[in-house]
Scaffold this motif. Structure first.
Motif, short mmCIF file in Angstrom:
data_model
loop_
_atom_site.label_atom_id
_atom_site.label_comp_id
_atom_site.label_asym_id
_atom_site.label_seq_id
_atom_site.Cartn_x
_atom_site.Cartn_y
_atom_site.Cartn_z
N ARG A 188 6.26 -3.98 14.33
CA ARG A 188 7.17 -3.29 13.39
C ARG A 188 8.01 -4.34 12.69
N ILE A 208 4.64 -0.90 9.79
CA ILE A 208 4.06 -1.05 11.12
C ILE A 208 2.61 -1.49 10.99
N TYR A 220 1.67 -2.63 18.52
CA TYR A 220 2.20 -2.23 17.22
C TYR A 220 3.34 -3.17 16.85
N ALA A 251 6.98 2.52 17.98
CA ALA A 251 7.20 1.65 16.83
C ALA A 251 7.93 2.38 15.71
#
Length: 172
Positions: free
Chosen positions: A126, A108, A124, A167
């Protein structure tokens, strides 16, 4: 009847149709003096302009724009624009930190944007699978924002989230 044709002002750093960026381009080409550039800048960006206010804050109060991150939880690998400190990780160092030393099963990345709207100041990213070959994920995210010739496709290669907790579990 009057017919008016408009041409794009091609400014610095691909900032087109931005009069200040165009004047800056002229200054860097030595077509205007620094005094002319300064005067034009003061006219174009008056006291109501956020960038001018921030410049005055930084200059007069010795403040700087940036982002203080929790160094126990995050490793700063790069910055762009006001968040750049000139010390971006290289490809190998980034891949090691992001993929090999991730604290989660799916790496992440937190993207911070000082000038974005409040809902987009922290996003975020991922990563769902590793990159292949010589694809430079960091460079792609910082400067290109495209699918990286098929190696950075949304929902196939990565997902975006509003919180770190989302995330971690892949929720939105």
């Amino acid at each position: 009847a009057v017919h008016v044709d408009f041409n794009a002002c091609r400014g610095i750093n691909n900032r087109n149709n931005d009069l200040w960026a165009y004047i800056a381009k002229l200054y860097y080409q030595k077509d205007v003096t620094k005094e002319q550039f300064g005067e034009a800048g003061r006219i174009i960006t008056d006291k109501a302009c956020v960038e001018t206010d921030l410049y005055h804050l930084n200059t007069n109060l010795d403040l700087s724009r940036g982002y203080d991150h929790d160094v126990t939880a995050w490793t700063k690998v790069a910055g762009r624009d006001d968040l750049s400190d000139g010390h971006a990780f290289g490809l190998g160092a980034f891949n090691t930190v992001f993929f090999e030393n991730s604290l989660t099963d799916k790496p992440i990345m937190m993207r911070v944007c000082a000038s974005c709207t409040e809902t987009h100041k922290r996003i975020y990213y991922r990563r769902l699978n590793p990159v292949t070959g010589t694809f430079d994920l960091l460079n792609n995210i910082l400067f290109h924002r495209n699918d990286g010739d098929g190696q950075n496709k949304w929902t196939e290669d990565f997902t975006l989230h509003s919180t770190y907790e989302d995330a971690q579990v892949g929720a939105n």
